[in-house]
Design an enzyme around this catalytic site. Structure first.
Site, PDB file in Angstrom:
ATOM      1  N   ARG A  50      12.176  17.942  13.946  1.00 52.29           N
ATOM      2  CA  ARG A  50      11.864  16.688  13.253  1.00 52.29           C
ATOM      3  C   ARG A  50      10.414  16.263  13.456  1.00 52.29           C
ATOM      4  NH1 ARG A  50      13.424  12.284  15.377  1.00 52.29           N
ATOM      5  NH2 ARG A  50      15.485  12.957  16.062  1.00 52.29           N
ATOM      6  N   TYR A 103       1.742  -0.255  -6.571  1.00 51.12           N
ATOM      7  CA  TYR A 103       2.887   0.522  -7.056  1.00 51.12           C
ATOM      8  C   TYR A 103       4.163  -0.307  -6.824  1.00 51.12           C
ATOM      9  CZ  TYR A 103       6.138   4.563  -6.792  1.00 51.12           C
ATOM     10  OH  TYR A 103       7.175   5.450  -6.949  1.00 51.12           O
ATOM     11  N   ASP A 175      -3.725   3.030  -0.187  1.00 53.04           N
ATOM     12  CA  ASP A 175      -3.015   4.098  -0.905  1.00 53.04           C
ATOM     13  C   ASP A 175      -4.056   4.787  -1.788  1.00 53.04           C
ATOM     14  OD1 ASP A 175      -1.591   5.623  -2.798  1.00 53.04           O
ATOM     15  OD2 ASP A 175       0.129   4.268  -2.781  1.00 53.04           O
ATOM     16  N   LYS A 200       1.959  13.969  -5.688  1.00 50.27           N
ATOM     17  CA  LYS A 200       1.121  13.990  -6.903  1.00 50.27           C
ATOM     18  C   LYS A 200       0.099  15.122  -6.814  1.00 50.27           C
ATOM     19  CE  LYS A 200       3.322  10.083  -7.398  1.00 50.27           C
ATOM     20  NZ  LYS A 200       4.645  10.077  -7.962  1.00 50.27           N
TER      21      LYS A 200
HETATM   22  C1  LIG Z   1       0.273   5.061  -6.097  1.00 52.21           C
HETATM   23  C2  LIG Z   1       1.572   5.620  -5.610  1.00 52.21           C
HETATM   24  N1  LIG Z   1       1.881   5.501  -4.321  1.00 52.21           N
HETATM   25  C3  LIG Z   1       3.045   5.976  -3.836  1.00 52.21           C
HETATM   26  C4  LIG Z   1       3.956   6.594  -4.661  1.00 52.21           C
HETATM   27  C5  LIG Z   1       5.252   7.070  -4.095  1.00 52.21           C
HETATM   28  O1  LIG Z   1       5.287   8.451  -3.978  1.00 52.21           O
HETATM   29  P1  LIG Z   1       6.679   9.240  -3.931  1.00 52.21           P
HETATM   30  O2  LIG Z   1       7.210   9.289  -5.316  1.00 52.21           O
HETATM   31  O3  LIG Z   1       6.314  10.559  -3.351  1.00 52.21           O
HETATM   32  O4  LIG Z   1       7.584   8.473  -3.018  1.00 52.21           O
HETATM   33  C6  LIG Z   1       3.676   6.745  -6.005  1.00 52.21           C
HETATM   34  C7  LIG Z   1       4.641   7.404  -6.907  1.00 52.21           C
HETATM   35  O5  LIG Z   1       4.559   7.329  -8.113  1.00 52.21           O
HETATM   36  C8  LIG Z   1       2.450   6.222  -6.504  1.00 52.21           C
HETATM   37  O6  LIG Z   1       2.146   6.305  -7.816  1.00 52.21           O
END
Ligand SMILES: Cc1ncc(COP(=O)(O)O)c(C=O)c1O
Length: 386
Positions: A50, A103, A175, A200
């Protein structure tokens, strides 16, 4: 070393007498220690599945090389990377400040989860810059930024936010998914923690979910590690491997996404159906000046506001597209286009633009084929209107 070189050279331990170019998948739950002393000492964090193994460490080292800072830890998704990073620094009675352009699932975690544990979330205008200082109370532990916001592409003043947060003892979490870690370096601009949905651009092939958290200093890194450990976060070695494989070509992919994204944005700006293009790289975009100061480029994700149009025409547009897929993610090799609703995701500011907002992801296809596809969509839209 420049990013292109780091992405190729980092996270490749050399074993004697020979070793694979890219670290292979090591799937483990249980490590065995040959002697009692080894058992007591343990390896450097490699003691149990883990906590990750060599495949995870190789990816973490590569992300740290790209972002700077002292340490990266992985999470099973981008959202859990966001959540674990927030949880690392708050307790009941604290406040977090979150950009209004964040987000939506990040907002939901704050509103529905943190709130249950007595942590208050206050949303701030993404354009606030140093103005965010007015909202930072003595119990504010975190300023959370996402720049540009992944729905409306508001560019945030990271150095100003860092200054305001640090003046009152709060941490700045960013982020950085949009830039792929290649076009923006939040830690160098003063952030304490950088988060990626590696789902992404890092992995880049729309086939795995992963997140990462990179810390600016040892103390921050320890808090992040404890947060992930106590949540019980686990990343499969296969997903870590796929992500590292993707990262080897990240720099060249980002350049290609940028090229197609800018070309599409300019093409769309000339279309009569389009009211406004939301792309930080375009000179007339509100956040362009800050973007130019802080970013080294633009990824393939951007938006457009269409002139008001009815549902049947919009439906015809989407159903006519053959290359642009309708899917909730982005950052893969393929182009995407979806209808989004920023008016539903804001509380500190108001989204007043009328007309449907589309979010596009410029993939790696030939630009002429992509514009032809959108042309086909607009023709179908016009036929319904007519
Ligand atoms: C800016 C941003 N942060 C975080 C995330 C979350 O990522 P995950 O889908 O891997 O949980 C996304 C997903 O679309 C995103 O666009």
């Amino acid at each position: 070393m420049k990013d292109k070189t780091k992405l190729v050279a980092a996270g490749r331990p050399r074993r004697k007498p020979f070793h694979p170019v890219n670290p292979p998948v090591e799937r483990v739950s249980t490590y065995l220690f040959p002697t009692y002393d080894d058992y007591i000492e343990g390896g450097r964090n490699i003691v149990y599945g883990r906590l990750g193994g060599p495949t995870h460490r190789a990816l973490e080292e590569t992300i740290t090389a790209l972002e700077g800072g002292v340490e990266t830890r992985l999470a099973p998704s981008g959202l859990q990377a966001v959540n674990a990073a927030l949880l690392a620094f708050v307790k009941a009675g604290d406040r977090v400040l979150v950009t209004d352009s964040a987000y939506d699932p990040t907002r939901k975690f704050c509103d529905r989860f943190l709130a249950r544990f007595g942590v208050e979330t206050v949303y701030y205008d993404p354009a606030a810059g140093t103005g965010v200082a007015d909202l930072i109370t003595t119990n504010t532990k975190i300023v959370f930024a996402e720049s540009p916001g992944s729905l409306t592409f508001d560019v945030q003043d990271i150095p100003a936010l860092a200054k305001a947060a640090h003046a009152k003892g709060a941490k700045l979490l960013v982020d950085n998914t949009w830039s792929g870690g290649v076009f923006l370096k939040p830690l160098a601009l003063g952030a304490d923690v950088v988060i990626h949905a590696g789902t992404k651009y890092f992995s880049g092939h729309s086939d795995c979910l992963i997140g990462s958290i990179t810390s600016r200093d040892e103390e921050t890194a320890k808090a992040i590690f404890q947060s992930l450990l106590q949540i019980g976060a686990n990343v499969s070695a296969d997903d870590a491997y796929l992500t590292l494989r993707g990262m080897r070509t990240l720099a060249v992919r980002m350049e290609a996404h940028q090229q197609n994204g800018v070309a599409l944005a300019k093409w769309l700006a000339k279309r009569p159906e389009v009211k406004r293009v939301l792309h930080p790289g375009l000179k007339n975009f509100a956040g362009h000046t800050i973007w130019k100061r802080d970013f080294a480029g633009a990824s393939g994700l951007f938006g457009v506001i269409l002139n008001p149009v009815g549902k049947p025409a919009l439906k015809a547009f989407f159903n006519a597209l053959k290359l642009f897929g309708m899917g909730f993610s982005w950052g893969g090799f393929e182009s995407l286009c979806i209808h989004v609703h920023p008016e539903n995701n804001r509380t500190a500011t108001k989204w007043t633009d009328e007309g449907p907002v589309l979010r596009l992801h410029a993939g790696l296809e030939d630009i002429d084929d992509l514009t032809a596809d959108l042309d086909r969509g607009f023709a179908a839209m016009g036929a319904v209107r007519g």
